[in-house]
Design a protein around this motif. Structure first.
Motif, PDB file in Angstrom:
ATOM      1  N   ARG A   1       1.113  -7.492 -14.124  1.00 31.64           N
ATOM      2  CA  ARG A   1       0.791  -8.843 -15.088  1.00 31.64           C
ATOM      3  C   ARG A   1       2.191  -9.372 -15.298  1.00 31.64           C
ATOM      4  N   ARG A   2       3.124  -8.406 -16.039  1.00 27.34           N
ATOM      5  CA  ARG A   2       4.453  -9.077 -16.506  1.00 27.34           C
ATOM      6  C   ARG A   2       5.348  -9.362 -15.139  1.00 27.34           C
ATOM      7  N   ASN A   3       5.098  -9.207 -13.942  1.00 23.61           N
ATOM      8  CA  ASN A   3       5.758  -9.390 -12.863  1.00 23.61           C
ATOM      9  C   ASN A   3       5.197 -10.434 -12.198  1.00 23.61           C
ATOM     10  N   HIS A   4       4.020 -11.077 -12.527  1.00 25.19           N
ATOM     11  CA  HIS A   4       3.582 -12.587 -11.807  1.00 25.19           C
ATOM     12  C   HIS A   4       4.577 -13.215 -11.200  1.00 25.19           C
ATOM     13  N   ASP A   5       4.453 -13.294 -10.104  1.00 23.42           N
ATOM     14  CA  ASP A   5       5.303 -14.391  -9.191  1.00 23.42           C
ATOM     15  C   ASP A   5       6.571 -13.534  -8.759  1.00 23.42           C
ATOM     16  N   ARG A   6       6.959 -12.658  -9.338  1.00 23.16           N
ATOM     17  CA  ARG A   6       8.019 -11.728  -8.731  1.00 23.16           C
ATOM     18  C   ARG A   6       7.701 -11.115  -7.488  1.00 23.16           C
ATOM     19  N   LEU A   7       8.746 -10.845  -6.587  1.00 13.81           N
ATOM     20  CA  LEU A   7       8.818 -10.556  -5.284  1.00 13.81           C
ATOM     21  C   LEU A   7       8.946  -8.922  -5.541  1.00 13.81           C
ATOM     22  N   VAL A   8       8.068  -8.217  -4.708  1.00 11.26           N
ATOM     23  CA  VAL A   8       7.714  -6.593  -4.929  1.00 11.26           C
ATOM     24  C   VAL A   8       7.829  -6.144  -3.544  1.00 11.26           C
ATOM     25  N   ARG A   9       8.256  -4.815  -3.443  1.00 18.01           N
ATOM     26  CA  ARG A   9       7.996  -4.005  -2.088  1.00 18.01           C
ATOM     27  C   ARG A   9       7.041  -3.056  -2.519  1.00 18.01           C
ATOM     28  N   VAL A  10       5.900  -2.907  -1.885  1.00 14.69           N
ATOM     29  CA  VAL A  10       4.950  -1.825  -1.991  1.00 14.69           C
ATOM     30  C   VAL A  10       4.947  -0.836  -0.951  1.00 14.69           C
ATOM     31  N   THR A  11       4.854   0.185  -1.177  1.00 17.24           N
ATOM     32  CA  THR A  11       4.838   1.262  -0.177  1.00 17.24           C
ATOM     33  C   THR A  11       3.535   1.991  -0.424  1.00 17.24           C
ATOM     34  N   ARG A  12       2.651   1.798   0.498  1.00 20.55           N
ATOM     35  CA  ARG A  12       0.931   2.369  -0.027  1.00 20.55           C
ATOM     36  C   ARG A  12       1.103   3.993   0.450  1.00 20.55           C
ATOM     37  N   THR A  13      -0.029   4.368  -0.223  1.00 20.53           N
ATOM     38  CA  THR A  13      -0.195   5.951  -0.005  1.00 20.53           C
ATOM     39  C   THR A  13      -0.090   6.493   1.529  1.00 20.53           C
ATOM     40  N   ASP A  14      -0.621   5.460   2.143  1.00 20.65           N
ATOM     41  CA  ASP A  14      -0.843   5.808   3.796  1.00 20.65           C
ATOM     42  C   ASP A  14       0.718   5.941   4.472  1.00 20.65           C
ATOM     43  N   GLY A  15       1.703   5.316   3.418  1.00 17.72           N
ATOM     44  CA  GLY A  15       3.194   5.226   4.470  1.00 17.72           C
ATOM     45  C   GLY A  15       3.521   3.956   4.734  1.00 17.72           C
ATOM     46  N   SER A  16       2.410   3.197   5.021  1.00 18.03           N
ATOM     47  CA  SER A  16       2.875   1.426   5.199  1.00 18.03           C
ATOM     48  C   SER A  16       3.440   0.918   4.130  1.00 18.03           C
ATOM     49  N   ALA A  17       4.412  -0.137   4.357  1.00 19.26           N
ATOM     50  CA  ALA A  17       4.797  -0.963   3.292  1.00 19.26           C
ATOM     51  C   ALA A  17       4.673  -2.354   3.703  1.00 19.26           C
ATOM     52  N   LEU A  18       4.797  -3.031   2.579  1.00 14.93           N
ATOM     53  CA  LEU A  18       4.708  -4.480   2.667  1.00 14.93           C
ATOM     54  C   LEU A  18       5.560  -4.973   1.467  1.00 14.93           C
ATOM     55  N   THR A  19       5.962  -6.460   1.638  1.00 11.14           N
ATOM     56  CA  THR A  19       6.624  -7.138   0.536  1.00 11.14           C
ATOM     57  C   THR A  19       6.210  -8.453   0.486  1.00 11.14           C
ATOM     58  N   GLY A  20       5.734  -8.903  -0.898  1.00  8.87           N
ATOM     59  CA  GLY A  20       5.175 -10.070  -1.225  1.00  8.87           C
ATOM     60  C   GLY A  20       5.299 -10.443  -2.721  1.00  8.87           C
ATOM     61  N   ARG A  21       4.960 -11.614  -3.011  1.00 12.00           N
ATOM     62  CA  ARG A  21       4.985 -12.058  -4.232  1.00 12.00           C
ATOM     63  C   ARG A  21       3.651 -11.961  -5.030  1.00 12.00           C
ATOM     64  N   VAL A  22       3.766 -11.401  -6.247  1.00 13.21           N
ATOM     65  CA  VAL A  22       2.601 -10.884  -7.050  1.00 13.21           C
ATOM     66  C   VAL A  22       1.930 -12.355  -7.278  1.00 13.21           C
ATOM     67  N   ALA A  23       0.677 -12.386  -6.844  1.00 16.57           N
ATOM     68  CA  ALA A  23      -0.305 -13.646  -7.250  1.00 16.57           C
ATOM     69  C   ALA A  23      -1.221 -13.481  -8.108  1.00 16.57           C
ATOM     70  N   GLY A  24      -1.395 -12.145  -8.419  1.00 17.94           N
ATOM     71  CA  GLY A  24      -2.516 -11.862  -9.437  1.00 17.94           C
ATOM     72  C   GLY A  24      -2.611 -10.569  -9.510  1.00 17.94           C
ATOM     73  N   SER A  25      -3.449 -10.064 -10.548  1.00 19.70           N
ATOM     74  CA  SER A  25      -3.587  -8.489 -10.770  1.00 19.70           C
ATOM     75  C   SER A  25      -4.821  -8.208 -11.817  1.00 19.70           C
ATOM     76  N   ASP A  26      -5.559  -7.232 -11.613  1.00 16.05           N
ATOM     77  CA  ASP A  26      -6.383  -6.733 -12.405  1.00 16.05           C
ATOM     78  C   ASP A  26      -6.045  -5.962 -13.551  1.00 16.05           C
ATOM     79  N   GLU A  27      -6.468  -6.095 -14.723  1.00 18.12           N
ATOM     80  CA  GLU A  27      -6.182  -5.203 -15.929  1.00 18.12           C
ATOM     81  C   GLU A  27      -6.994  -3.933 -15.886  1.00 18.12           C
ATOM     82  N   ASP A  28      -7.896  -3.750 -15.255  1.00 19.75           N
ATOM     83  CA  ASP A  28      -8.674  -2.631 -14.859  1.00 19.75           C
ATOM     84  C   ASP A  28      -7.676  -1.739 -14.009  1.00 19.75           C
TER      85      ASP A  28
END
Length: 166
Positions: free
Chosen positions: A98-125
């Protein structure tokens, strides 16, 4: 880290969480390390909208008061550092997304794949997901599938919609 050091860190966290929350701050990390004959205690804090220098000074005073009135640090001398969370810390909780909304992030998934994108939204749960805008379009990544996620530093960051006229 030894079990004794883990227990000390856990006890420090327990002592500091409520006093920092009273200042409107979240306790993000407690790190205790050795530096010669001294120990270094690093306390990282954050809050919605970010922390200011004044917030850090107030937090340092509160942390110092709590530690001085407690035996949690024992008799060995230590140096206290209170800092903001910083961009180099992984995004691990819904509030980090939530605090990094609209920031560019690099995500490495648990399966090892990776992607880069801008945070557009997130759940509080914690069982929810983060939504990213990537070059290939929107992608939803469940928090459970995030292995590691870091904010990417952008030196020529595009203006966010609310920064267009700034």
């Amino acid at each position: 880290m030894s079990p004794r050091a883990d227990a000390t860190r856990d006890r420090i966290e327990a002592e500091l969480e409520a006093p920092l929350r009273a200042l409107g701050l979240d306790l993000e990390a407690v790190e205790l390390s050795s530096a010669g004959k001294r120990r270094v205690l690093r306390v990282a804090v954050d809050q919605d909208g970010g922390v200011t220098h004044d917030d850090l000074v107030e937090a340092e005073h509160r942390v110092s008061e709590v530690l001085d009135s407690s035996d949690v640090m024992g008799q060995q001398p230590y140096t206290l550092e209170v800092t903001s969370r910083g961009v180099d810390r992984p995004l691990t909780l819904p509030r980090h997304w939530r605090r990094n909304h609209d920031r560019l992030v690099r995500v490495t998934r648990t399966d090892g794949s990776a992607l880069t994108g801008r945070v557009a939204g997130s759940d509080e749960d914690p069982g929810g997901a983060v939504r990213l805008e990537t070059d290939g379009g929107p992608v939803e990544v469940p928090y459970a599938d995030v292995g590691k996620a870091l904010v990417q530093v952008e030196f020529n960051r595009r203006n966010a919609p609310d920064e267009e006229d700034a």
